[in-house]
Design an enzyme around this catalytic site. Structure first.
Site, short mmCIF file in Angstrom:
data_model
loop_
_atom_site.label_atom_id
_atom_site.label_comp_id
_atom_site.label_asym_id
_atom_site.label_seq_id
_atom_site.Cartn_x
_atom_site.Cartn_y
_atom_site.Cartn_z
N GLU A 183 0.83 -1.20 0.00
CA GLU A 183 0.00 0.00 0.00
C GLU A 183 0.87 1.25 0.00
O GLU A 183 1.84 1.34 0.76
CB GLU A 183 -0.93 0.00 1.21
CG GLU A 183 -1.89 -1.18 1.23
CD GLU A 183 -2.93 -1.06 2.33
OE1 GLU A 183 -2.80 -0.17 3.19
OE2 GLU A 183 -3.90 -1.84 2.30
N ASN A 203 0.21 -5.65 3.31
CA ASN A 203 -0.75 -6.62 3.82
C ASN A 203 -0.32 -8.00 3.32
O ASN A 203 -0.34 -8.26 2.11
CB ASN A 203 -2.16 -6.29 3.35
CG ASN A 203 -2.69 -5.04 4.00
OD1 ASN A 203 -2.62 -4.89 5.22
ND2 ASN A 203 -3.21 -4.13 3.21
N ARG A 213 -1.42 -10.97 2.92
CA ARG A 213 -2.56 -11.87 2.73
C ARG A 213 -3.29 -11.48 1.46
O ARG A 213 -2.93 -10.48 0.81
CB ARG A 213 -3.51 -11.76 3.92
CG ARG A 213 -3.95 -10.31 4.18
CD ARG A 213 -5.04 -10.19 5.20
NE ARG A 213 -5.26 -8.84 5.65
CZ ARG A 213 -5.90 -7.88 4.98
NH1 ARG A 213 -6.37 -8.15 3.78
NH2 ARG A 213 -6.07 -6.68 5.50
#
Length: 636
Positions: free
Chosen positions: A274, A294, A296
């Site tokens: 991000e 992140n 996942r």
């Protein structure tokens, strides 16, 4: 390839994983709490194992029970989905120690990205841009001014011990720095006893753009970007791919930075890097900075799948099973544009409060991809995230894709619980969003328009009344020797009670008087103008907005000619519920007592606004007709 996997999750993501596993010939094991015993993911899986009671601490966070379930059912691997244990490195260690495969990154990779400060330092060493700033101990004014010059204006001065906006100053020109620094330090000293500050780059029009990456532990590729700038309180609402205004040069720079981040930690599986992006002057190669990774699969992964044609869950299973990356970077390309909207059970005008209730009716258009773990008849419980579905559309370009999104949201029907559907419909039509001029503050700037309470138009009220009348579709319906048959119907929308006069012309035609407006309706294909559904004493009309009206039982309307201070039982019956307490203030029409008679429930309401003086019955009491139930304090 695995023969059987266990999915350590629930809801739409569990159903999503089951769909791909089934297509690959892989059997699936679902786990569930008591609250989810009849959930869709349980029904779709080949096997299901109970974990425990509804609270997540007793069910979906019980890694020991999940691992034991995998061993007991012969599953070879565990897919964590997102949330719950998906980014818990200790759980990953336990899975591996049990001889199972974790479908995701290593515990070391998760730990490396779990501590934000350490992650930023690691990214900086890997050549990934981070937000420019000074977080050191040198607090001399000249030194800090020099740091601000290097960062470039505008900058934000923030108290290191700050909070609530104290000790914070926005500085837009170098000439103002000294004055704002002195002011911020003085305020910080007074408020916190600590005058130290830090300096950070101020992003004037922040955008949230993330890059989907995929690694095999050695190599990594990116599957381009998603724009997630439409947020409220840092919660994503509508995501899209590609990002509006993205150029080839910026895409290459962001993709390269994301791949560097993945390789720096030996990443395996699907992940998302991000970035915070400065959108004030268009997207630039020097205008994006790492926020976090992140480790996942993301909620919004369907938009990436839509524009790349890649099944990310299939890739996850293949790489976890030891296969190499399914594609090289040169093999990947973007085709068209995609949007995803998150449909939640939440009360938008009340501040997006989560809602509960039974989903009495749920319908989606066939033209959209729907990811959901909910079906009609399901209960939206307070235990878990209130997501009902993700609605994803694809088009050849952004304009057409957005038109598809609006059409899909307009064709979506939900009844039985409050949702954010109307909010999503309005948001998809905000001119700034339509033009691609997005940033993280867009929703807040337009909240008065898109978060408002719905005001039902006369036509929708008339449609609700016609459906509430439940007129038989027969040739002689409405037949009378002299004047046409008339019905009086009362509906409640929010706090407003609406009295309606309905004149029946035939089984397919009626005139409805709403206030001073007469609405003529004709029944076609079972609907009076717009689709509607009767459910649980209510009627929901699916018009330009979804509007739910409670049908008021005529027997609950109390004659207030004698002053309206008392509520009497209109018939003999059983007190099913007492909804108020002595001393409580109630508004006119508020629900007071529910009386059960003739196998039906009758809601008795407040004849006026006032304070409850006394309640003479309790739940379970048998009462006679005319019995005093509730008294209001006399009006002054």
């Amino acid at each position: 390839m695995f023969r059987k996997i266990l999915i350590a999750n629930r809801g739409e993501i569990a159903c999503r994983i089951i769909r791909t596993a089934r297509a690959m010939g892989v059997r699936t094991v679902a786990v569930h709490s008591d609250a989810d015993a009849r959930a869709l993911h349980v029904a779709q899986a080949d096997e299901a194992v109970r974990l425990g009671p509804a609270p997540v601490a007793d069910s979906y966070l019980r890694g020991d029970l999940i691992i034991q379930a995998a061993l007991d059912t012969g599953a070879e691997a565990i897919h964590p989905g997102y949330g719950f244990l998906s980014e818990n490195p200790d759980f990953v260690d336990d899975v591996v120690a049990a001889g199972l495969t974790f479908i995701g990154p290593s515990a070391d990779a998760i730990r490396a990205m779990g501590l934000k400060d350490a992650a930023k330092a690691l990214m900086q060493r890997a050549g990934v841009p981070i937000v420019p700033g000074y977080h050191g101990t040198n607090q001399t004014p000249d030194f800090l001014a020099g740091e601000a010059d290097q960062i470039s204006y505008p900058v934000l001065i923030k108290a290191v011990a700050g909070g609530g906006g104290k000790g914070m100053r926005l500085v837009e020109r170098a000439g103002d720095f000294a004055e704002h620094l002195a002011s911020a330090q003085a305020e910080a000293r007074t408020a916190f006893g600590n005058a130290d500050v830090l300096i950070e780059k101020y992003v004037t029009a922040p955008r949230h753009i993330e890059v989907q990456v995929f690694g095999d532990g050695t190599e990594a590729v990116h599957l381009f970007e998603r724009d997630c700038s439409l947020q409220r309180r840092h919660q994503k609402v509508i995501e899209e791919a590609p990002a509006p205004g993205m150029t080839a040069a910026v895409r290459a720079a962001m993709g390269d930075a994301a791949v560097k981040a993945a390789k720096a930690i030996g990443y395996a599986g699907a992940g998302t890097v991000e970035f915070i992006v400065d959108g004030s002057e268009g997207l630039r190669t020097d205008g994006f900075w790492f926020m976090e990774m992140n480790t996942r699969l993301q909620v919004e992964h369907p938009v990436t799948e839509a524009v790349t044609g890649v099944d990310l869950v299939e890739w996850q299973l293949r790489v976890a099973a030891g296969e190499p990356l399914p594609a090289r970077q040169a093999d990947l390309a973007i085709t068209g544009h995609a949007f995803e909207a998150r449909l939640y059970a939440e009360d938008v005008p009340a501040g997006f409060l989560p809602a509960t209730g039974v989903v009495e009716h749920l319908a989606f258009p066939a033209t959209a991809r729907i990811d959901s773990g909910v079906t009609a008849g399901d209960d939206i419980s307070p235990w878990y995230d209130p997501m009902i579905a993700k609605v994803t559309v694809h088009g050849p370009d952004r304009t057409q894709a957005l038109q598809h999104l609006s059409a899909a949201l307009d064709a979506t029907e939900v009844a039985g619980t409050v949702t954010n559907l109307d909010f999503l419909r309005r948001l998809a039509r905000v001119p700034a969003f339509v033009s691609g001029d997005v940033d993280t503050g867009l929703i807040a700037r337009h909240s008065d328009t898109i978060c408002r309470k719905a005001v039902p138009p006369a036509r929708d009220i008339a449609i609700a009344a016609a459906h509430a009348a439940n007129l038989p579709d027969q040739p002689l319906t409405g037949f009378a020797l002299w004047d046409p048959l008339q019905r009086q119907i009362s509906l409640q929308h929010g706090e407003e009670i609406i009295d309606i006069a309905l004149t029946v012309r035939s089984g397919t035609s009626c005139d409805v008087l709403v206030g001073d407006t007469v609405v003529t309706l004709h029944r076609r294909a079972g609907h009076w103008g717009s689709p509607a559904i009767l459910h649980g004493g209510c009627v929901t009309v699916f018009g330009a907005e979804s509007l739910t009206f409670e049908i008021i039982d005529p027997l609950s309307r109390i004659d207030t000619a004698t002053g309206g201070d008392t509520v009497l039982a209109p018939m003999p019956g059983l007190v099913h519920d007492v909804a108020v307490a002595t001393g409580q203030w109630v508004e006119q029409g508020a629900r007071l007592v529910v009386l059960e008679a003739m196998k039906m429930e009758h809601v008795l309401r407040a004849p006026r606004s006032g304070r409850i003086a006394s309640i003479t019955v309790a739940t379970g009491d048998q009462v006679t007709a005319g019995a005093l139930l509730v008294s209001l304090e006399a009006e002054e």
